[in-house]
Design an enzyme around this catalytic site. Structure first.
Site, PDB file in Angstrom:
ATOM      1  N   LYS A 117     -11.927  -4.760  -2.282  1.00 61.25           N
ATOM      2  CA  LYS A 117     -12.990  -3.740  -2.271  1.00 61.25           C
ATOM      3  C   LYS A 117     -12.628  -2.557  -3.138  1.00 61.25           C
ATOM      4  CE  LYS A 117     -13.872  -4.197   2.640  1.00 61.25           C
ATOM      5  NZ  LYS A 117     -12.510  -4.058   3.188  1.00 61.25           N
ATOM      6  N   LYS A 141      -5.544 -10.321  -5.649  1.00 56.22           N
ATOM      7  CA  LYS A 141      -6.661 -10.577  -4.733  1.00 56.22           C
ATOM      8  C   LYS A 141      -7.897  -9.786  -5.168  1.00 56.22           C
ATOM      9  CE  LYS A 141      -6.719  -8.351  -0.897  1.00 56.22           C
ATOM     10  NZ  LYS A 141      -6.462  -7.756   0.418  1.00 56.22           N
ATOM     11  N   LYS A 145       0.831  -1.215   0.000  1.00 57.92           N
ATOM     12  CA  LYS A 145       0.000   0.000   0.000  1.00 57.92           C
ATOM     13  C   LYS A 145       0.862   1.260   0.000  1.00 57.92           C
ATOM     14  CE  LYS A 145      -4.131  -2.044   1.918  1.00 57.92           C
ATOM     15  NZ  LYS A 145      -5.078  -2.150   3.021  1.00 57.92           N
TER      16      LYS A 145
HETATM   17  P1  TYM Z   1     -10.568  -6.236   5.080  1.00 61.33           P
HETATM   18  O1  TYM Z   1     -11.621  -5.220   5.351  1.00 61.33           O
HETATM   19  O2  TYM Z   1      -9.642  -5.986   3.951  1.00 61.33           O
HETATM   20  O3  TYM Z   1     -11.240  -7.638   4.846  1.00 61.33           O
HETATM   21  C1  TYM Z   1     -12.198  -8.189   5.736  1.00 61.33           C
HETATM   22  C2  TYM Z   1     -12.049  -9.698   5.762  1.00 61.33           C
HETATM   23  O4  TYM Z   1     -12.215 -10.240   4.456  1.00 61.33           O
HETATM   24  C3  TYM Z   1     -11.089 -11.034   4.122  1.00 61.33           C
HETATM   25  N1  TYM Z   1     -10.821 -10.891   2.686  1.00 61.33           N
HETATM   26  C4  TYM Z   1     -10.694 -11.907   1.826  1.00 61.33           C
HETATM   27  N2  TYM Z   1     -10.766 -13.234   2.002  1.00 61.33           N
HETATM   28  C5  TYM Z   1     -10.597 -14.020   0.901  1.00 61.33           C
HETATM   29  N3  TYM Z   1     -10.370 -13.526  -0.343  1.00 61.33           N
HETATM   30  C6  TYM Z   1     -10.287 -12.186  -0.565  1.00 61.33           C
HETATM   31  N4  TYM Z   1     -10.085 -11.714  -1.789  1.00 61.33           N
HETATM   32  C7  TYM Z   1     -10.451 -11.318   0.557  1.00 61.33           C
HETATM   33  N5  TYM Z   1     -10.435  -9.969   0.696  1.00 61.33           N
HETATM   34  C8  TYM Z   1     -10.652  -9.726   2.013  1.00 61.33           C
HETATM   35  C9  TYM Z   1      -9.946 -10.490   4.950  1.00 61.33           C
HETATM   36  O5  TYM Z   1      -8.935 -11.438   5.123  1.00 61.33           O
HETATM   37  C10 TYM Z   1     -10.659 -10.131   6.244  1.00 61.33           C
HETATM   38  O6  TYM Z   1     -10.784 -11.268   7.068  1.00 61.33           O
HETATM   39  N6  TYM Z   1      -7.096  -5.385   8.579  1.00 61.33           N
HETATM   40  C11 TYM Z   1      -8.377  -6.014   8.297  1.00 61.33           C
HETATM   41  C12 TYM Z   1      -9.496  -5.490   9.184  1.00 61.33           C
HETATM   42  C13 TYM Z   1      -9.248  -5.612  10.638  1.00 61.33           C
HETATM   43  C14 TYM Z   1      -9.326  -6.782  11.421  1.00 61.33           C
HETATM   44  C15 TYM Z   1      -9.060  -6.379  12.751  1.00 61.33           C
HETATM   45  C16 TYM Z   1      -9.595  -8.108  11.113  1.00 61.33           C
HETATM   46  C17 TYM Z   1      -8.924  -4.591  11.476  1.00 61.33           C
HETATM   47  N7  TYM Z   1      -8.820  -5.045  12.752  1.00 61.33           N
HETATM   48  C18 TYM Z   1      -9.038  -7.295  13.800  1.00 61.33           C
HETATM   49  C19 TYM Z   1      -9.581  -9.020  12.171  1.00 61.33           C
HETATM   50  C20 TYM Z   1      -9.317  -8.623  13.476  1.00 61.33           C
HETATM   51  C21 TYM Z   1      -8.760  -5.733   6.867  1.00 61.33           C
HETATM   52  O7  TYM Z   1      -8.262  -4.845   6.254  1.00 61.33           O
HETATM   53  O8  TYM Z   1      -9.762  -6.536   6.400  1.00 61.33           O
END
Ligand code: TYM
Length: 335
Positions: free
Chosen positions: A200, A197, A112
Site C-alpha cells: 500500500k 512485495k 520497518k
Molecule cells: P496489511 O494491511 O498489510 O495487509 C492486509 C492483508 O493483505 C495481505 N497482503 C498481501 N497478500 C499478497 N500479496 C501482497 N503483496 C500483499 N500485501 C498485503 C496481507 O498478508 C494481509 O492478509 N498486520 C496486518 C493486519 C492485521 C491483521 C490482524 C491481520 C492486524 N491484526 C489480525 C490478520 C489478523 C497487516 O499489516 O496487513
C-alpha cells in the site's frame, strides 16, 4: 462453527496484493462458510509517523472498499479496531507473556524499523509491540482460522506461540489459531520491482495496482511490468520473478478456482501475450469491486451503520474471552 478473523491496516489505498492475498477469499469463501469477523485495524496505522486526518479518511475508505469487495454485512461482522476496547485491553496482557527477543525477531519489525532509521525518524515502541496487538486481535475473538497473505504468516506463528504459552501458564483461555493462505498469489510482487512485495505504501508507484484503478490504468501498469531477461515464459519465482508474478496474478484472477501458474506458463510463447491476458484478467476481476464501490461510496451513512453494528457484535464476542484472560492472570475482578 469455525470462526475466522482477519484485518487490514488503513495505511494507503488497498492493492491487488491485499485483494488476491486476503480480501477476495474473505468475500468469496470465508463469510459464507464461517463465522467471520473482519476488522479495519486502525490502531496499527499509528506505529509510524501518521497524519490523523489521513488515518480517519483511510479507515472509512478501507471499510467502504471491503464492502465493495463483496463483504456482506448480513453474513459477516465488519468493524473498526479502535471501536472495540478489548483489543488494546488484551494486548497488554499478551505483552506480559511475549518476550522482547521474540518481538525483535519479527521480519516486518526489522524491515520497518530499518526504514524509519534510514529516514532519520525514531522508531516508535508500538512498531515493536505491533505483532502482540495483532495477536490480541485474533485471540480476543477466539478465531480458529486467520486468512492472510504470506507476509503475515510469521505474526500468526507468534500468535500461536503466545496463545499456547498463556494457556499452559494460566489455564485454557485461548483458541490456538491457524493461518490460511491462498494457493496462488499469496505474495503478489510489485510490477516494477518484482523482488519486493506489492504494498500500500508503494505510493503512486507504477508497480502497484489499486482496487479502484480505472481499466486503462490497470492495463498500462500490467503492460509496463518489468519482466526478466530471456523470452521463455516459465514459472520460476527465484530466477524469473517478474514473469512468475504475472503468471501468479493471471492464475488467481483468471478463473474462480485459481489455475496452476506452472501449467499456465506452457500456454504462452511470449511475454506480450501473457501481459495482455493478465491485464484483461485483472480488469475483469476488479470490475465488480469498482461497480459496488460506486454504490457504497454514495452511502457513507450506510457504511457507518454497518460499522456500528459490527462493533457491537465484535464487543459481545470478545468481551467474555478477554475478561476470562484478566481473571486467569490474577487480576481482581471489579465489583
Ligand atoms: P496489511 O494491511 O498489510 O495487509 C492486509 C492483508 O493483505 C495481505 N497482503 C498481501 N497478500 C499478497 N500479496 C501482497 N503483496 C500483499 N500485501 C498485503 C496481507 O498478508 C494481509 O492478509 N498486520 C496486518 C493486519 C492485521 C491483521 C490482524 C491481520 C492486524 N491484526 C489480525 C490478520 C489478523 C497487516 O499489516 O496487513
Amino acid at each position: 462453527m469455525t470462526r475466522v478473523f482477519s484485518g487490514i491496516k488503513p495505511t494507503g489505498h488497498l492493492t491487488l496484493g491485499n485483494y488476491l492475498g486476503a480480501v477476495r477469499r474473505w468475500a468469496a469463501v470465508d463469510q459464507y462458510a464461517r463465522d467471520a469477523l473482519f476488522c479495519v485495524v486502525d490502531l496499527h496505522a499509528l506505529t509510524v509517523e501518521h497524519d490523523p486526518a489521513r488515518v480517519r479518511r483511510l479507515t472509512r475508505q478501507a471499510a467502504t472498499l471491503l464492502l465493495a469487495a463483496g463483504l456482506e454485512p448480513e453474513r459477516c461482522t465488519l468493524f473498526v479496531q479502535s471501536h472495540v476496547d478489548e483489543h488494546a485491553r488484551l494486548s497488554y496482557l499478551l505483552e506480559c507473556v511475549a518476550t522482547d527477543g521474540e518481538a525483535r525477531r519479527m521480519i516486518q519489525y526489522k524491515e520497518k524499523a530499518a526504514r524509519e532509521r534510514e529516514g532519520g525518524r525514531s522508531v516508535r515502541l508500538s512498531l515493536l509491540t505491533y505483532p502482540v496487538l495483532m495477536a490480541a486481535d485474533i485471540l480476543a475473538h477466539g478465531a480458529d482460522e486467520v486468512p492472510v497473505g504470506e507476509d503475515q504468516q510469521q505474526h500468526v506463528e507468534l500468535t500461536r506461540a503466545l496463545a499456547t504459552r498463556f494457556n499452559q501458564r494460566y489455564g485454557h483461555v485461548f483458541t490456538v489459531p491457524v493461518a490460511t493462505r491462498p494457493g496462488v498469489a499469496a505474495r503478489v510482487m510489485d510490477l516494477q520491482d518484482p523482488r519486493s512485495k506489492m504494498g500500500k505504501s508503494g505510493g503512486a508507484g507504477a508497480g502497484v495496482v489499486h482496487l479502484l484503478d480505472e481499466p486503462e490504468v490497470v492495463r498500462r501498469k500490467v503492460m509496463r511490468a518489468v519482466t526478466d531477461s530471456g523470452t521463455e515464459v516459465v514459472h520460476d519465482p527465484e530466477g524469473r520473478p517478474g514473469v512468475s508474478n504475472l503468471l501468479e496474478i493471471l492464475a488467481a484472477c483468471g478463473t474462480a478456482e485459481p489455475a496452476d501458474p506452472v501449467a499456465l506458463a506452457g500456454a504462452y510463447g511470449s511475454y506480450g501475450a501473457l501481459k495482455r491476458d493478465t491485464a484483461d484478467a485483472v480488469v475483469e476481476a476488479l470490475r465488480p469491486v469498482r461497480e459496488r464501490h460506486r454504490e457504497w461510496a454514495a452511502d457513507p451513512g450506510g457504511v457507518d451503520e454497518v460499522l456500528r453494528r459490527g462493533a457491537e457484535r465484535a464487543r459481545a464476542v470478545a468481551r467474555p474471552t478477554v475478561d476470562a484472560a484478566y481473571r486467569a492472570v490474577g487480576l481482581l475482578p471489579a465489583v
